[in-house]
Motif scaffolding. Sequence first.
Motif, PDB file in Angstrom:
ATOM      1  N   ASN A 171       0.842  -1.199   0.000  1.00 17.24           N
ATOM      2  CA  ASN A 171       0.000   0.000   0.000  1.00 17.24           C
ATOM      3  C   ASN A 171       0.872   1.242   0.000  1.00 17.24           C
ATOM      4  O   ASN A 171       2.112   1.153   0.069  1.00 17.24           O
ATOM      5  CB  ASN A 171      -0.939  -0.018   1.206  1.00 17.24           C
ATOM      6  N   SER A 172       0.240   2.382  -0.051  1.00 20.75           N
ATOM      7  CA  SER A 172       0.946   3.656  -0.164  1.00 20.75           C
ATOM      8  C   SER A 172       1.494   4.168   1.159  1.00 20.75           C
ATOM      9  O   SER A 172       2.165   5.198   1.190  1.00 20.75           O
ATOM     10  CB  SER A 172      -0.005   4.712  -0.753  1.00 20.75           C
ATOM     11  N   GLY A 173       1.207   3.479   2.260  1.00 18.84           N
ATOM     12  CA  GLY A 173       1.624   3.950   3.580  1.00 18.84           C
ATOM     13  C   GLY A 173       0.511   4.634   4.341  1.00 18.84           C
ATOM     14  O   GLY A 173       0.694   5.031   5.493  1.00 18.84           O
ATOM     15  N   THR A 174      -0.644   4.787   3.699  1.00 17.49           N
ATOM     16  CA  THR A 174      -1.812   5.330   4.378  1.00 17.49           C
ATOM     17  C   THR A 174      -2.960   4.345   4.234  1.00 17.49           C
ATOM     18  O   THR A 174      -2.950   3.491   3.343  1.00 17.49           O
ATOM     19  CB  THR A 174      -2.242   6.689   3.791  1.00 17.49           C
ATOM     20  N   ASP A 175      -3.932   4.438   5.127  1.00 17.29           N
ATOM     21  CA  ASP A 175      -5.129   3.612   4.983  1.00 17.29           C
ATOM     22  C   ASP A 175      -6.360   4.490   5.099  1.00 17.29           C
ATOM     23  O   ASP A 175      -6.291   5.655   5.498  1.00 17.29           O
ATOM     24  CB  ASP A 175      -5.159   2.444   5.968  1.00 17.29           C
ATOM     25  N   GLU A 189      -8.477   9.619   5.655  1.00 17.80           N
ATOM     26  CA  GLU A 189      -7.197   9.014   5.287  1.00 17.80           C
ATOM     27  C   GLU A 189      -6.220   9.292   6.409  1.00 17.80           C
ATOM     28  O   GLU A 189      -6.170  10.417   6.926  1.00 17.80           O
ATOM     29  CB  GLU A 189      -6.675   9.603   3.977  1.00 17.80           C
ATOM     30  N   CYS A 191      -2.274   7.888   8.462  1.00 10.01           N
ATOM     31  CA  CYS A 191      -1.027   7.141   8.353  1.00 10.01           C
ATOM     32  C   CYS A 191      -1.219   5.721   8.866  1.00 10.01           C
ATOM     33  O   CYS A 191      -1.840   5.499   9.901  1.00 10.01           O
ATOM     34  CB  CYS A 191       0.045   7.848   9.169  1.00 10.01           C
ATOM     35  N   SER A 192      -0.700   4.748   8.130  1.00 13.20           N
ATOM     36  CA  SER A 192      -0.765   3.363   8.571  1.00 13.20           C
ATOM     37  C   SER A 192       0.117   3.161   9.792  1.00 13.20           C
ATOM     38  O   SER A 192       1.221   3.724   9.858  1.00 13.20           O
ATOM     39  CB  SER A 192      -0.309   2.431   7.445  1.00 13.20           C
ATOM     40  N   HIS A 195       3.579   2.232   8.921  1.00 16.37           N
ATOM     41  CA  HIS A 195       4.423   3.210   8.236  1.00 16.37           C
ATOM     42  C   HIS A 195       4.253   4.573   8.889  1.00 16.37           C
ATOM     43  O   HIS A 195       3.742   5.509   8.261  1.00 16.37           O
ATOM     44  CB  HIS A 195       4.063   3.273   6.749  1.00 16.37           C
TER      45      HIS A 195
END
Length: 312
Positions: A171-175, A189, A191-192, A195
């Motif tokens: 993934n992009s580092g966010t969820d 949105e 930060c994961s 990450h």
Amino acid sequence: MRLCFLVEEHYRHDGMPNEVIRQLTAWGHQVDVVRPGGSLLRMDEAVASGTHDAWVLKTVSGGPGLTLLEAAAAAGMTTVNDARSIRGVRDKALAAAIGRAGGLPMPPTYAVARPDLLREISAAQYPLVVKPADGSSGRGVHLVSSPGELEALLPELAGEHMLIAQPYVANSGTDIKVYAVGGELFATERCSPLHPDPAVRERRVPLSAEVAAIAAQVGAVYGLDLYGVDVLLGPDGPVVVDVNDFPSFRQVPDAAARVGRAVLGLARKGGPAAAAAACRPPAHGLTPLSIPAQASGVAVAPASARAGEAAL
């Protein structure tokens, strides 16, 4: 109405649920607050009186609050959310089984009672996300890149009662965190936890039709009314990686009022059973809610609403 909120020490000073309690009080309802982790409870007396229209739980996973809520439910009282539904998502191993059986896009999940048993997972499944089955708020979540890294981590994992492991979803580092309250869905949105990046601030984002349909299906599969869903936008589409009962509802506009109205509505209906019957998904598995593309919520008719702290 008279409501009982079960609030553990971890959330004593949190905005959620305290803002909801203040809002309900301002509307003229009586809210009794019980702190199950800091009270001597005689269980039969705690739930026998039946003087509350509904019981609401805001506690950490694994805390004593869910036991008291289940006792209230067993005595025929209304609970928010349904006590069995809460149990179904707080045990992440059970949640994974229920979710996959219900057709939710979730990664394969391994469960172990001893950390060393994770060695049996094939190297082809790495990297893995390993976390406690009763974890919450990002506690104890590890991204494990290889069997060798797992070996180094085993002593740290030894204190957990049960663990789950899932193949990592790129993934992009966010969820995307989707909050469901009173029939409305709101997306943020953030930060994961895998990450961490202090520069990434949680913010409201448009909710796509695909993610909205998945979030609505989560409520139907688990039987939840107030909940949050963590979704990763992976290379093969959205993936559900976590479900929370009664989350923080951060970034939801007028969250305290929305949650308060939802609690009152469920209390008046006698809990989620009637709502679950009305929203039960059809046999072909389509989502029970009709949600327009890019919508941040589904309109719902509002309902209207002294705070005493009680040690039962």
